[in-house]
Design a protein around this motif. Sequence first.
Motif, PDB file in Angstrom:
ATOM      1  N   MET A   1       0.849  -1.175   0.000  1.00 49.63           N
ATOM      2  CA  MET A   1       0.000   0.000   0.000  1.00 49.63           C
ATOM      3  C   MET A   1       0.894   1.237   0.000  1.00 49.63           C
ATOM      4  N   LYS A   2       0.593   2.146  -0.888  1.00 44.23           N
ATOM      5  CA  LYS A   2       1.315   3.405  -0.970  1.00 44.23           C
ATOM      6  C   LYS A   2       0.905   4.271   0.213  1.00 44.23           C
ATOM      7  N   ASP A   3       1.888   4.861   0.911  1.00 45.15           N
ATOM      8  CA  ASP A   3       1.532   5.645   2.092  1.00 45.15           C
ATOM      9  C   ASP A   3       0.924   6.991   1.702  1.00 45.15           C
ATOM     10  N   ASN A   4       1.677   7.860   1.087  1.00 46.19           N
ATOM     11  CA  ASN A   4       1.163   9.184   0.717  1.00 46.19           C
ATOM     12  C   ASN A   4       0.572   9.177  -0.682  1.00 46.19           C
ATOM     13  N   ILE A   5      -0.647   9.663  -0.794  1.00 46.28           N
ATOM     14  CA  ILE A   5      -1.276   9.829  -2.105  1.00 46.28           C
ATOM     15  C   ILE A   5      -1.674  11.294  -2.251  1.00 46.28           C
ATOM     16  N   GLN A   6      -1.080  11.931  -3.223  1.00 45.84           N
ATOM     17  CA  GLN A   6      -1.391  13.335  -3.514  1.00 45.84           C
ATOM     18  C   GLN A   6      -2.774  13.400  -4.152  1.00 45.84           C
ATOM     19  N   VAL A   7      -3.626  14.260  -3.628  1.00 43.81           N
ATOM     20  CA  VAL A   7      -4.990  14.372  -4.129  1.00 43.81           C
ATOM     21  C   VAL A   7      -5.002  15.282  -5.357  1.00 43.81           C
ATOM     22  N   LYS A   8      -5.371  14.691  -6.501  1.00 40.10           N
ATOM     23  CA  LYS A   8      -5.461  15.443  -7.752  1.00 40.10           C
ATOM     24  C   LYS A   8      -6.782  15.205  -8.465  1.00 40.10           C
ATOM     25  N   ASN A   9      -7.319  14.007  -8.354  1.00 34.08           N
ATOM     26  CA  ASN A   9      -8.568  13.643  -9.025  1.00 34.08           C
ATOM     27  C   ASN A   9      -9.609  13.296  -7.965  1.00 34.08           C
TER      28      ASN A   9
ATOM     29  N   ALA B   1     -17.529   1.753  -2.556  1.00 29.87           N
ATOM     30  CA  ALA B   1     -16.393   1.566  -3.473  1.00 29.87           C
ATOM     31  C   ALA B   1     -15.122   2.157  -2.870  1.00 29.87           C
ATOM     32  N   ALA B   2     -15.228   3.339  -2.282  1.00 32.04           N
ATOM     33  CA  ALA B   2     -14.053   3.970  -1.665  1.00 32.04           C
ATOM     34  C   ALA B   2     -13.585   3.172  -0.444  1.00 32.04           C
ATOM     35  N   ILE B   3     -14.519   2.626   0.325  1.00 37.35           N
ATOM     36  CA  ILE B   3     -14.142   1.770   1.461  1.00 37.35           C
ATOM     37  C   ILE B   3     -13.348   0.574   0.944  1.00 37.35           C
ATOM     38  N   LYS B   4     -13.861  -0.058  -0.091  1.00 37.71           N
ATOM     39  CA  LYS B   4     -13.212  -1.254  -0.637  1.00 37.71           C
ATOM     40  C   LYS B   4     -11.786  -0.953  -1.103  1.00 37.71           C
ATOM     41  N   ASN B   5     -11.557   0.241  -1.639  1.00 39.02           N
ATOM     42  CA  ASN B   5     -10.245   0.584  -2.190  1.00 39.02           C
ATOM     43  C   ASN B   5      -9.535   1.641  -1.345  1.00 39.02           C
ATOM     44  N   TYR B   6      -9.680   1.564  -0.020  1.00 37.70           N
ATOM     45  CA  TYR B   6      -9.097   2.574   0.868  1.00 37.70           C
ATOM     46  C   TYR B   6      -7.578   2.667   0.737  1.00 37.70           C
ATOM     47  N   LYS B   7      -6.934   1.632   0.255  1.00 36.81           N
ATOM     48  CA  LYS B   7      -5.482   1.685   0.087  1.00 36.81           C
ATOM     49  C   LYS B   7      -5.072   2.699  -0.970  1.00 36.81           C
ATOM     50  N   ASN B   8      -5.987   3.010  -1.881  1.00 35.77           N
ATOM     51  CA  ASN B   8      -5.688   3.910  -2.993  1.00 35.77           C
ATOM     52  C   ASN B   8      -6.544   5.165  -3.035  1.00 35.77           C
ATOM     53  N   VAL B   9      -7.624   5.190  -2.255  1.00 39.98           N
ATOM     54  CA  VAL B   9      -8.592   6.285  -2.357  1.00 39.98           C
ATOM     55  C   VAL B   9      -8.965   6.777  -0.960  1.00 39.98           C
ATOM     56  N   ALA B  10      -8.883   8.086  -0.762  1.00 34.67           N
ATOM     57  CA  ALA B  10      -9.353   8.687   0.496  1.00 34.67           C
ATOM     58  C   ALA B  10     -10.856   8.903   0.387  1.00 34.67           C
ATOM     59  N   LEU B  11     -11.499   9.062   1.543  1.00 35.44           N
ATOM     60  CA  LEU B  11     -12.952   9.157   1.575  1.00 35.44           C
ATOM     61  C   LEU B  11     -13.391  10.146   2.639  1.00 35.44           C
TER      62      LEU B  11
ATOM     63  N   ASN C   1      -0.433  17.305   5.459  1.00 37.89           N
ATOM     64  CA  ASN C   1       0.393  16.543   4.510  1.00 37.89           C
ATOM     65  C   ASN C   1       0.522  17.207   3.141  1.00 37.89           C
ATOM     66  N   SER C   2       0.412  18.513   3.100  1.00 41.60           N
ATOM     67  CA  SER C   2       0.618  19.276   1.861  1.00 41.60           C
ATOM     68  C   SER C   2      -0.203  18.732   0.693  1.00 41.60           C
ATOM     69  N   GLY C   3      -1.486  18.487   0.930  1.00 40.09           N
ATOM     70  CA  GLY C   3      -2.385  18.048  -0.133  1.00 40.09           C
ATOM     71  C   GLY C   3      -2.406  16.551  -0.389  1.00 40.09           C
ATOM     72  N   ALA C   4      -1.839  15.777   0.526  1.00 38.09           N
ATOM     73  CA  ALA C   4      -1.815  14.318   0.376  1.00 38.09           C
ATOM     74  C   ALA C   4      -2.550  13.675   1.550  1.00 38.09           C
ATOM     75  N   THR C   5      -2.940  12.416   1.353  1.00 43.84           N
ATOM     76  CA  THR C   5      -3.483  11.614   2.451  1.00 43.84           C
ATOM     77  C   THR C   5      -2.520  10.477   2.726  1.00 43.84           C
ATOM     78  N   VAL C   6      -2.454  10.058   3.989  1.00 49.28           N
ATOM     79  CA  VAL C   6      -1.589   8.941   4.357  1.00 49.28           C
ATOM     80  C   VAL C   6      -2.450   7.704   4.596  1.00 49.28           C
ATOM     81  N   ALA C   7      -1.815   6.559   4.533  1.00 47.59           N
ATOM     82  CA  ALA C   7      -2.521   5.275   4.605  1.00 47.59           C
ATOM     83  C   ALA C   7      -3.355   5.131   5.874  1.00 47.59           C
ATOM     84  N   ILE C   8      -2.821   5.513   7.014  1.00 43.23           N
ATOM     85  CA  ILE C   8      -3.555   5.343   8.268  1.00 43.23           C
ATOM     86  C   ILE C   8      -4.828   6.198   8.279  1.00 43.23           C
TER      87      ILE C   8
END
Length: 190
Positions: A1-9, A125-135, A152-159
């Motif tokens: 699982m990727k920790d930081n995901i920058q929110v763009k879409n 759907a977002a719950i199912k893919n929480y590793k890749n999608v914030a909700l 996190n400067s526009g990103a979400t972390v895994a936890i």
Amino acid sequence: MKDNIQVKNIFAAVFEKSTLDGLLSLLDKKEVRFWGTEGTIKYIKSKSFRGESVVKGFEYNGRVKSLDRANFTRILADYSKEEHTVQLKKEKLEPIDLVVVDLYAPDPKTFPESMDIGGQALVRAAIKNYKNVALAFDARSIGELVNELKRNSGATVAIFRKSQARKAAKFIAKRTKLEANLFEKNYENI
């Protein structure tokens, strides 16, 4: 699982549009793109963001708005699976990093007609893919999201994504129980 995901879409479908204001104030209008329901996208565009309505008409009297294969493909794509990223590129779809949905309350007088089907499906759907999608799924969780993006400067972390998914699962379970009770109440004589 990727920790930081920058929110763009972002996929957004909210009943109360002003709940997005705190989020919108943080985002870079040039870097972020929205997909969502018609009213939400109209509001987002009024704030000078890019957005595309996923509603292609109000099929079946508005019953089928956000229930579209492309929406769910974008939300459910698992970045860790090469076949998912290849398929997204093939279909010219951008993966969703964040889903922001608030469900409208069911009206006991018109239930089950007043059930929010699309919103619940998007949350699931977002719950199912929480590793890749914030909700974010209500005003409180949108506030938590805003704080997360600030930290996190526009990103979400895994936890954070996992915590939001857990809260959303409980929220959906309560909602389902409420709807079961409304159904029972409205149709107890059948």
